[in-house]
Design an enzyme around this catalytic site. Structure first.
Site, mmCIF file in Angstrom:
data_model
loop_
_atom_site.group_PDB
_atom_site.id
_atom_site.type_symbol
_atom_site.label_atom_id
_atom_site.label_comp_id
_atom_site.label_asym_id
_atom_site.label_seq_id
_atom_site.Cartn_x
_atom_site.Cartn_y
_atom_site.Cartn_z
ATOM 1 N N SER A 1 -58.261 -13.697 -62.247
ATOM 2 C CA SER A 1 -57.119 -14.342 -61.606
ATOM 3 C C SER A 1 -57.574 -15.289 -60.505
ATOM 4 O O SER A 1 -56.801 -16.109 -60.026
ATOM 5 C CB SER A 1 -56.210 -13.280 -60.992
ATOM 6 O OG SER A 1 -56.866 -12.681 -59.880
ATOM 7 N N GLY A 2 -58.832 -15.131 -60.075
ATOM 8 C CA GLY A 2 -59.290 -15.932 -58.939
ATOM 9 C C GLY A 2 -59.101 -15.180 -57.629
ATOM 10 O O GLY A 2 -59.553 -15.612 -56.587
ATOM 11 N N GLY A 3 -58.423 -14.024 -57.668
ATOM 12 C CA GLY A 3 -58.292 -13.167 -56.483
ATOM 13 C C GLY A 3 -59.623 -12.469 -56.212
ATOM 14 O O GLY A 3 -60.534 -12.519 -57.042
ATOM 15 N N VAL A 4 -59.701 -11.801 -55.042
ATOM 16 C CA VAL A 4 -60.980 -11.220 -54.630
ATOM 17 C C VAL A 4 -61.488 -10.183 -55.643
ATOM 18 O O VAL A 4 -62.654 -10.223 -56.060
ATOM 19 C CB VAL A 4 -60.839 -10.524 -53.254
ATOM 20 C CG1 VAL A 4 -62.165 -9.970 -52.784
ATOM 21 C CG2 VAL A 4 -60.266 -11.472 -52.240
ATOM 22 N N ASP A 5 -60.608 -9.257 -56.050
ATOM 23 C CA ASP A 5 -61.089 -8.126 -56.853
ATOM 24 C C ASP A 5 -61.601 -8.575 -58.227
ATOM 25 O O ASP A 5 -62.709 -8.217 -58.626
ATOM 26 C CB ASP A 5 -59.989 -7.065 -57.012
ATOM 27 C CG ASP A 5 -59.490 -6.590 -55.654
ATOM 28 O OD1 ASP A 5 -60.259 -6.705 -54.689
ATOM 29 O OD2 ASP A 5 -58.344 -6.119 -55.564
ATOM 30 N N SER A 6 -60.801 -9.373 -58.946
ATOM 31 C CA SER A 6 -61.271 -9.760 -60.277
ATOM 32 C C SER A 6 -62.483 -10.689 -60.169
ATOM 33 O O SER A 6 -63.363 -10.694 -61.029
ATOM 34 C CB SER A 6 -60.146 -10.380 -61.113
ATOM 35 O OG SER A 6 -59.797 -11.652 -60.649
ATOM 36 N N SER A 7 -62.580 -11.460 -59.072
ATOM 37 C CA SER A 7 -63.747 -12.332 -58.892
ATOM 38 C C SER A 7 -65.019 -11.517 -58.711
ATOM 39 O O SER A 7 -66.068 -11.828 -59.272
ATOM 40 C CB SER A 7 -63.566 -13.227 -57.661
ATOM 41 O OG SER A 7 -62.453 -14.046 -57.835
ATOM 42 N N CYS B 1 -56.389 15.886 -35.123
ATOM 43 C CA CYS B 1 -54.949 15.980 -34.860
ATOM 44 C C CYS B 1 -54.319 17.130 -35.662
ATOM 45 O O CYS B 1 -54.639 18.280 -35.407
ATOM 46 C CB CYS B 1 -54.309 14.618 -35.160
ATOM 47 S SG CYS B 1 -52.700 14.419 -34.405
ATOM 48 N N TYR B 2 -53.485 16.838 -36.672
ATOM 49 C CA TYR B 2 -52.906 17.930 -37.462
ATOM 50 C C TYR B 2 -54.008 18.825 -38.023
ATOM 51 O O TYR B 2 -53.882 20.057 -38.071
ATOM 52 C CB TYR B 2 -52.069 17.372 -38.620
ATOM 53 C CG TYR B 2 -51.371 18.454 -39.420
ATOM 54 C CD1 TYR B 2 -50.078 18.846 -39.097
ATOM 55 C CD2 TYR B 2 -52.012 19.102 -40.472
ATOM 56 C CE1 TYR B 2 -49.439 19.859 -39.812
ATOM 57 C CE2 TYR B 2 -51.397 20.113 -41.191
ATOM 58 C CZ TYR B 2 -50.107 20.485 -40.854
ATOM 59 O OH TYR B 2 -49.485 21.489 -41.556
ATOM 60 N N GLU C 1 -61.229 7.870 -35.425
ATOM 61 C CA GLU C 1 -61.354 6.849 -36.477
ATOM 62 C C GLU C 1 -60.785 5.496 -36.061
ATOM 63 O O GLU C 1 -61.084 4.483 -36.692
ATOM 64 C CB GLU C 1 -60.672 7.334 -37.777
ATOM 65 C CG GLU C 1 -59.154 7.474 -37.738
ATOM 66 C CD GLU C 1 -58.653 8.787 -37.156
ATOM 67 O OE1 GLU C 1 -59.393 9.424 -36.380
ATOM 68 O OE2 GLU C 1 -57.503 9.175 -37.448
ATOM 69 N N LYS D 1 -61.385 -2.327 -49.963
ATOM 70 C CA LYS D 1 -61.385 -3.789 -49.990
ATOM 71 C C LYS D 1 -62.553 -4.392 -49.200
ATOM 72 O O LYS D 1 -63.196 -5.336 -49.649
ATOM 73 C CB LYS D 1 -60.059 -4.281 -49.400
ATOM 74 C CG LYS D 1 -59.758 -5.716 -49.676
ATOM 75 C CD LYS D 1 -59.195 -5.852 -51.057
ATOM 76 C CE LYS D 1 -58.568 -7.170 -51.336
ATOM 77 N NZ LYS D 1 -57.876 -7.150 -52.636
ATOM 78 N N GLY E 1 -51.509 14.200 -39.645
ATOM 79 C CA GLY E 1 -50.362 14.196 -40.545
ATOM 80 C C GLY E 1 -49.076 14.324 -39.771
ATOM 81 O O GLY E 1 -49.084 14.704 -38.597
ATOM 82 N N HIS F 1 -57.866 10.583 -31.940
ATOM 83 C CA HIS F 1 -58.284 9.971 -33.205
ATOM 84 C C HIS F 1 -59.593 9.182 -33.073
ATOM 85 O O HIS F 1 -59.579 8.036 -32.617
ATOM 86 C CB HIS F 1 -57.176 9.026 -33.718
ATOM 87 C CG HIS F 1 -55.980 9.783 -34.198
ATOM 88 N ND1 HIS F 1 -55.839 10.192 -35.502
ATOM 89 C CD2 HIS F 1 -54.900 10.248 -33.530
ATOM 90 C CE1 HIS F 1 -54.712 10.863 -35.630
ATOM 91 N NE2 HIS F 1 -54.123 10.911 -34.447
#
Ligand code: XMP
Length: 525
Positions: free
Chosen positions: A235-241, A86-87, A183, A381, A58, A181
């Site tokens: 919508s044809g976007g990734v999420d709604s597809s 870290c923090y 990650e 995502k 942070g 870090h």
């Protein structure tokens, strides 16, 4: 019975830009992870399932007294292993009586960390061995403050020349700290360090897998929805597809998708969506041709935020009109994903900063009184993409670049007309086709053409041309909050420019946008 949610790693967020990355790495290890802000007003997580806690980095300093973010008390009462990064490490040191030194000078970048003593966390890991046969890890550091005295009962497990306590652990307390870090991929053994913590120290098993996520969601959707109907704005976007494919698996014909063609879509987009969902997957899709309605609504409007609002409002009108024709629908499906949930939690605590009203076109009014189905709301995502492929969606749909809700409406600067939209669609299609042909599409995070409503003189063949300008934009980014322009090769850009000017008579000039975000933004409006 064990299911994918019967164990989790809780990540306490102190505001690091890497917090979501920590959560994703844990999930890559096959373990569910959840993020909670250090000052969350309500504890929304089921604490009985927590097998370990990671404290993020942070921007603050633990030396700032009362105003410094603190580790919430409940974390220590869980009696599970804790890893501070870290923090997070500095907060542990301070909590147990160690000493943290503040510094304005940041150590930022690669560092070589020497392993000290045996440790559960770093066990067999090393990248190389130095002259005095000491084991070295190549890591990524980004800090100002550092721990200068470890608390009693903690032993130092790693050090660098400028940071003598770059890691510590207390076997008795099962508490660990790392100044660097693990990650980020620059820390070569980072994934394995996190694996030691999650699987060895916290004793988690690999339950979080794409197949298990799909099965679990199918079961949950079926028990929520029963025999009722669900409406989805596709919508044809990734999420709604991915939502469409998942719900189709779960409830088949009870899913009805509405796809609104608003005249601001990319070339052939409407036909692609119908081909993929209605024809190939056999999903119920109603295509609404509303081009005229949207363009009329936008006529004479040049201001970006006003355009966004008009497009959003029109979308709701069209969607409501179509859904009211359907009758007995009781559920509304949405492609909300986990970062949206985290962001809205951030917005509630007043931490989010709004530059554009990212009016997610498709956001529907409360009066619709439909119950929500949000099967992706625990997923990042990349997880959405993985399950999309597993559900049979094409790579083209799953890996396509994001497209803003207002579509070409914010890529035509100023007033939107059908003529401008047609020119932009053609130019954008040439650019995307060339990016795909050269492998650059996958190497960029988002790329598109922009229509600039200024005229410029050119000479094509023997004739003078006085026509419009197209801007090309391609960016590399991880989180879309910051971005830099993609270093597309000069000859590639030249080829795209020549094709656009030769193939589209209404364009006389092409430019490439090299601005970074900040200070620019990704879209031009
Ligand atoms: P900016 O332009 O803010 O864009 O740097 C960041 C990301 O957000 C997308 N974007 C939008 N998405 N409605 C959306 O659904 C909007 O109004 C909107 N404006 C920008 C943009 O395409 C990029 O991926």
């Amino acid at each position: 019975m064990k299911n994918l949610f019967s164990q989790k790693i809780l990540i306490i967020d102190f505001g690091s830009q890497y917090t979501q990355l920590i959560a994703r790495r844990v999930r890559e290890l096959g373990v569910f992870s959840e993020i909670q802000a250090w000052d969350a007003k309500t504890n929304t997580t089921d604490i009985t399932l927590i097998k370990g806690v990671i404290l993020s980095g942070g921007p603050e300093s633990v030396t700032e007294g009362l105003s410094a973010p603190k580790i919430p008390d409940f974390v220590f009462s869980l009696n599970v292993p804790i890893l501070g990064i870290c923090y997070g490490m500095q907060a542990i040191a301070q909590h147990f009586g160690g000493e943290v030194q503040s510094s304005d000078k940041r150590e930022f970048g690669y560092a070589k960390v020497k392993k000290e003593h045996d440790s559960l966390l770093l066990n067999e890991l090393s990248d190389n061995v130095d002259n005095s046969t000491e084991e070295i890890l190549d890591v990524w550091m980004s800090h100002g403050d550092k721990v200068v005295r470890a608390p009693n009962d903690f032993k130092c497990i790693a050090s660098t020349d400028s940071c003598l306590i770059a890691g510590f652990e207390s076997k008795n307390k099962r508490i660990f700290g790392l100044q660097f870090h693990p990650e980020v991929t620059h820390t070569k053994q980072g994934f394995f360090i996190l694996r030691s913590f999650v699987t060895l120290i916290c004793d988690c098993s690999k339950l979080w897998t794409p197949a298990a996520i799909i099965d679990d969601q199918i079961r949950r959707v079926q028990s929520l929805v029963g025999k009722k109907k669900v409406l989805l704005g596709l919508s044809g976007g990734v999420d709604s597809s991915v939502v469409a494919a998942l719900l189709n698996r779960a409830i088949g014909d009870q899913l009805i998708c509405v796809f609104v063609d608003n005249g601001l879509l990319r070339k052939n987009e409407g036909d692609h969506v119908m081909q993929m969902f209605a024809k190939n997957l056999g999903i119920n899709v109603i295509r609404v041709n509303a081009q005229k309605e949207f363009l009329e609504g936008l006529s004479g409007i040049a201001e970006p935020e006003q355009k966004r609002k008009i497009i959003g409002k029109k979308f709701i009108e069209v969607f409501e009109r179509e859904s009211s024709k359907l009758g007995d629908v009781e559920f509304l499906a949405q492609g909300t994903i986990y970062p949206d949930v985290i962001e809205s939690a951030g917005a509630e605590t007043g931490k989010a900063h709004v530059i554009k009203s990212h009016h997610n076109v498709g956001g529907l009014p409360d009066e619709m009184r439909l119950e929500l189905v949000e099967p992706l709301k625990e997923l990042f995502k990349d997880e959405v993409r993985t399950i999309g492929l597993k559900l049979g969606l094409s790579r083209e749909i799953v890996f396509r670049h994001p497209f803003p809700g207002p579509g070409l409406g914010v890529r035509i600067l100023g007033e939107v007309t059908e003529e401008y939209a047609d020119i932009l669609r053609e130019a954008d299609a040439v650019f995307i086709e060339e990016l795909q042909a050269t492998g650059w599409y996958e190497k960029t995070s988002q790329a598109f053409a922009v229509f600039l409503p200024v005229k410029s003189v050119g000479v094509v063949g023997d004739g003078r041309r006085y026509e419009w300008v197209i801007g090309l934009r391609a960016v590399e980014t991880i989180d879309f909050m910051t971005a830099r322009s993609a270093p597309l090769p000069h000859d590639f850009l030249e080829k795209v420019s020549n094709r656009i000017i030769n193939e589209i008579p209404k364009v006389s000039r092409v430019t490439y946008d090299i601005s970074s975000k900040p200070p620019a933004t990704i879209e031009w409006e």
